[in-house]
Design a protein around this motif. Structure first.
Motif, PDB file in Angstrom:
ATOM      1  N   VAL A 211     -14.605  28.692  19.962  1.00 61.64           N
ATOM      2  CA  VAL A 211     -16.052  28.589  20.122  1.00 61.64           C
ATOM      3  C   VAL A 211     -16.365  28.699  21.605  1.00 61.64           C
ATOM      4  CG1 VAL A 211     -15.983  26.060  20.225  1.00 61.64           C
ATOM      5  CG2 VAL A 211     -18.109  27.214  19.588  1.00 61.64           C
ATOM      6  N   ASP A 212     -17.493  29.324  21.929  1.00 63.87           N
ATOM      7  CA  ASP A 212     -17.875  29.534  23.327  1.00 63.87           C
ATOM      8  C   ASP A 212     -19.060  28.660  23.721  1.00 63.87           C
ATOM      9  OD1 ASP A 212     -15.924  31.378  23.857  1.00 63.87           O
ATOM     10  OD2 ASP A 212     -17.226  33.142  23.707  1.00 63.87           O
ATOM     11  N   PRO A 213     -18.848  27.616  24.516  1.00 64.49           N
ATOM     12  CA  PRO A 213     -19.977  26.843  25.043  1.00 64.49           C
ATOM     13  C   PRO A 213     -20.916  27.678  25.912  1.00 64.49           C
ATOM     14  CG  PRO A 213     -17.946  25.590  25.245  1.00 64.49           C
ATOM     15  CD  PRO A 213     -17.559  26.984  24.850  1.00 64.49           C
ATOM     16  N   HIS A 214     -20.430  28.801  26.463  1.00 60.70           N
ATOM     17  CA  HIS A 214     -21.337  29.626  27.278  1.00 60.70           C
ATOM     18  C   HIS A 214     -22.300  30.437  26.418  1.00 60.70           C
ATOM     19  CE1 HIS A 214     -17.900  32.839  27.540  1.00 60.70           C
ATOM     20  NE2 HIS A 214     -18.732  33.204  26.592  1.00 60.70           N
ATOM     21  N   LYS A 215     -22.220  30.251  25.106  1.00 62.98           N
ATOM     22  CA  LYS A 215     -23.231  30.818  24.221  1.00 62.98           C
ATOM     23  C   LYS A 215     -24.113  29.684  23.685  1.00 62.98           C
ATOM     24  CE  LYS A 215     -20.606  34.938  22.883  1.00 62.98           C
ATOM     25  NZ  LYS A 215     -19.296  34.733  23.500  1.00 62.98           N
ATOM     26  N   GLY A 216     -23.639  28.937  22.711  1.00 64.54           N
ATOM     27  CA  GLY A 216     -24.479  27.940  22.046  1.00 64.54           C
ATOM     28  C   GLY A 216     -24.901  26.763  22.888  1.00 64.54           C
TER      29      GLY A 216
ATOM     30  N   GLY B  60      -4.701  14.746  15.106  1.00 63.71           N
ATOM     31  CA  GLY B  60      -3.472  15.526  15.161  1.00 63.71           C
ATOM     32  C   GLY B  60      -3.693  16.919  15.703  1.00 63.71           C
ATOM     33  N   PHE B  61      -4.958  17.295  15.909  1.00 66.45           N
ATOM     34  CA  PHE B  61      -5.257  18.599  16.493  1.00 66.45           C
ATOM     35  C   PHE B  61      -4.921  18.569  17.991  1.00 66.45           C
ATOM     36  CE2 PHE B  61      -8.869  16.329  18.054  1.00 66.45           C
ATOM     37  CZ  PHE B  61      -9.194  16.969  19.233  1.00 66.45           C
ATOM     38  N   GLN B  62      -4.853  19.742  18.574  1.00 64.67           N
ATOM     39  CA  GLN B  62      -4.798  19.888  20.024  1.00 64.67           C
ATOM     40  C   GLN B  62      -5.635  21.096  20.389  1.00 64.67           C
ATOM     41  OE1 GLN B  62      -3.724  17.957  22.338  1.00 64.67           O
ATOM     42  NE2 GLN B  62      -2.399  16.521  21.220  1.00 64.67           N
ATOM     43  N   GLY B  63      -6.030  21.181  21.650  1.00 62.41           N
ATOM     44  CA  GLY B  63      -6.853  22.298  22.069  1.00 62.41           C
ATOM     45  C   GLY B  63      -6.847  22.470  23.563  1.00 62.41           C
ATOM     46  N   ASN B  64      -7.704  23.380  24.004  1.00 57.63           N
ATOM     47  CA  ASN B  64      -7.784  23.658  25.427  1.00 57.63           C
ATOM     48  C   ASN B  64      -9.149  24.238  25.759  1.00 57.63           C
ATOM     49  OD1 ASN B  64      -6.834  24.278  28.185  1.00 57.63           O
ATOM     50  ND2 ASN B  64      -4.808  24.064  27.246  1.00 57.63           N
ATOM     51  N   LEU B  65      -9.587  23.977  26.981  1.00 56.05           N
ATOM     52  CA  LEU B  65     -10.777  24.629  27.519  1.00 56.05           C
ATOM     53  C   LEU B  65     -10.319  25.918  28.184  1.00 56.05           C
ATOM     54  CD1 LEU B  65     -12.649  21.576  29.133  1.00 56.05           C
ATOM     55  CD2 LEU B  65     -12.854  22.493  26.818  1.00 56.05           C
ATOM     56  N   THR B  66     -10.911  27.032  27.803  1.00 58.68           N
ATOM     57  CA  THR B  66     -10.448  28.335  28.260  1.00 58.68           C
ATOM     58  C   THR B  66     -11.555  29.063  29.008  1.00 58.68           C
ATOM     59  OG1 THR B  66     -11.162  29.618  26.331  1.00 58.68           O
ATOM     60  CG2 THR B  66      -9.076  28.424  26.141  1.00 58.68           C
ATOM     61  N   SER B  67     -11.247  30.287  29.419  1.00 58.57           N
ATOM     62  CA  SER B  67     -12.230  31.109  30.127  1.00 58.57           C
ATOM     63  C   SER B  67     -13.186  31.816  29.180  1.00 58.57           C
ATOM     64  CB  SER B  67     -11.517  32.151  30.991  1.00 58.57           C
ATOM     65  OG  SER B  67     -10.751  33.016  30.172  1.00 58.57           O
ATOM     66  N   GLY B  68     -12.982  31.662  27.883  1.00 58.84           N
ATOM     67  CA  GLY B  68     -13.859  32.308  26.909  1.00 58.84           C
ATOM     68  C   GLY B  68     -13.119  32.593  25.618  1.00 58.84           C
ATOM     69  N   GLY B  69     -13.810  33.291  24.711  1.00 63.42           N
ATOM     70  CA  GLY B  69     -13.258  33.546  23.401  1.00 63.42           C
ATOM     71  C   GLY B  69     -12.021  34.423  23.403  1.00 63.42           C
ATOM     72  N   SER B  70     -11.922  35.351  24.347  1.00 60.69           N
ATOM     73  CA  SER B  70     -10.756  36.245  24.371  1.00 60.69           C
ATOM     74  C   SER B  70      -9.480  35.481  24.688  1.00 60.69           C
ATOM     75  CB  SER B  70     -10.980  37.368  25.392  1.00 60.69           C
ATOM     76  OG  SER B  70     -12.032  38.224  24.984  1.00 60.69           O
ATOM     77  N   ALA B  71      -9.513  34.661  25.748  1.00 63.60           N
ATOM     78  CA  ALA B  71      -8.339  33.863  26.092  1.00 63.60           C
ATOM     79  C   ALA B  71      -8.030  32.863  24.981  1.00 63.60           C
ATOM     80  CB  ALA B  71      -8.570  33.132  27.414  1.00 63.60           C
ATOM     81  N   ALA B  72      -9.083  32.286  24.383  1.00 67.05           N
ATOM     82  CA  ALA B  72      -8.883  31.337  23.291  1.00 67.05           C
ATOM     83  C   ALA B  72      -8.209  32.018  22.105  1.00 67.05           C
ATOM     84  CB  ALA B  72     -10.227  30.742  22.865  1.00 67.05           C
ATOM     85  N   THR B  73      -8.576  33.261  21.823  1.00 63.71           N
ATOM     86  CA  THR B  73      -7.979  33.996  20.715  1.00 63.71           C
ATOM     87  C   THR B  73      -6.512  34.313  20.989  1.00 63.71           C
ATOM     88  OG1 THR B  73     -10.125  34.971  20.174  1.00 63.71           O
ATOM     89  CG2 THR B  73      -8.188  36.050  19.258  1.00 63.71           C
TER      90      THR B  73
END
Length: 324
Positions: A209-214, A55-68
């Motif tokens: 969460v940022d894949p460009h970190k972990g 039931g969740f939804q999400g998106n791939l973003t440009s980073g944590g700022s846009a995600a926030t």
């Protein structure tokens, strides 16, 4: 106390190369059903990592700022009865170590007048839950509107993790939107040694969460998840789409599944899926898990050194094996 750099992995560059070469628009299901499916697979995997239910939804973003920005806008639009005339009474609770992208996001979505409370931290740099609840109660008594609380799992300054489960209890009692900032530390959830730090994350209303970190992906790689996907959808479709966005194969009909452009403020966006999918597929999740475990052990080793303890630590991660 530290600066957090990033690395890049070669398969991610190949993924970007293909996305750029074919110039795939994966923002609309009817335009690229395969591209949207690829993005959706990655979001489902990330949701599993954090224990989000169906039931969740999400998106791939440009980073944590846009995600926030996306998460906070969803929280704003989900609050029944909240109007612009009330924004100066809205209160958002953060810790002294919460990343400044939260305040930037509030400004971006029109909540620049909102009150932001910096809740004190304890001796281990974790948000003081008692102070949080007392502050919320006091604000409500004074006619303010307690709105949201931001818990961090992996602060950028010191790497501390707020007690999310206890904060979730407060959020439920007080009717707060619970947002988790795991941009820096999120993928340590892959490591059994760190799982306890993520207890309660599955109860949050949103997480970034940022894949460009972990995951060592190129910069410009972020993920936002909202536990109740309907709220994310409604927040981004409170408008009439242009006729050019209708399904060209079936004019006048809607796509059978939600498109990324229905779950974000972005319409034109880079096809970010391949840069994340290629490394995970070629290297396997276990490779990244071992890389993160190595970082945990190195941190523990460094801690013992600065305490002046003599210690021997063995690292044995496949081909990586050395003594200290």
């Amino acid at each position: 106390m530290s600066y957090v750099p990033s690395n890049g992995v070669f398969p991610a560059a190949l993924g970007d190369f293909l996305a750029d070469t074919f110039c795939t628009y994966a923002g609309k299901t009817s335009e690229s059903p395969g591209g949207v499916a690829l993005n959706s697979m990655l979001l489902e995997w990330t949701a599993e990592v954090f224990g989000y239910p169906k039931g969740f939804q999400g998106n791939l973003t440009s980073g944590g700022s846009a995600a926030t920005v996306i998460a906070m806008a969803t929280a704003r639009d989900s609050r029944k009865g909240l109007r612009a005339r009330d924004f100066h009474r809205v209160v958002v609770y953060v810790s002294e170590l919460t990343h400044h992208c939260t305040k930037k996001a509030l400004h971006t979505i029109g909540l620049g007048e909102a009150v932001v409370r910096d809740i004190q931290v304890d001796s281990r740099w974790k948000m003081d839950v008692r102070a949080l609840e007392a502050t919320v109660a006091n604000d409500r008594q004074n006619g303010l509107i307690p709105f949201a609380v931001v818990a961090t799992v992996g602060t950028t300054d010191v790497g501390s993790a707020d007690p999310v489960d206890a904060i979730a209890d407060v959020a439920e009692r007080q009717g707060l939107w619970l947002h988790v900032d795991a941009a820096y530390g999120g993928f340590f959830a892959l490591c059994e040694e760190a799982r306890a730090l993520f207890r309660g994350v599955e109860r949050s209303d949103s997480i970034i969460v940022d894949p460009h970190k972990g995951l060592n992906l190129p910069y410009g790689s972020g993920v936002v998840l909202v536990r109740d996907g309907r709220k994310l959808h409604l927040s981004n479709t409170a408008h009439k789409q242009g006729s050019y966005l209708t399904n060209p194969l079936h004019p006048g009909s809607d796509d059978t599944e939600l498109s990324p452009c229905d779950l974000s403020f972005e319409l034109s966006t880079h096809f970010r899926g391949p840069r994340m999918w290629f490394p995970l597929k070629l290297f396997g999740v276990q490779t990244f898990r071992l890389m993160l475990k190595e970082k945990l052990r190195l941190a523990a080793y460094f801690y013992r050194i600065i305490k002046g303890e003599h210690t021997t630590v063995m690292f044995n991660h496949g081909d990586l094996c050395f003594n200290r």
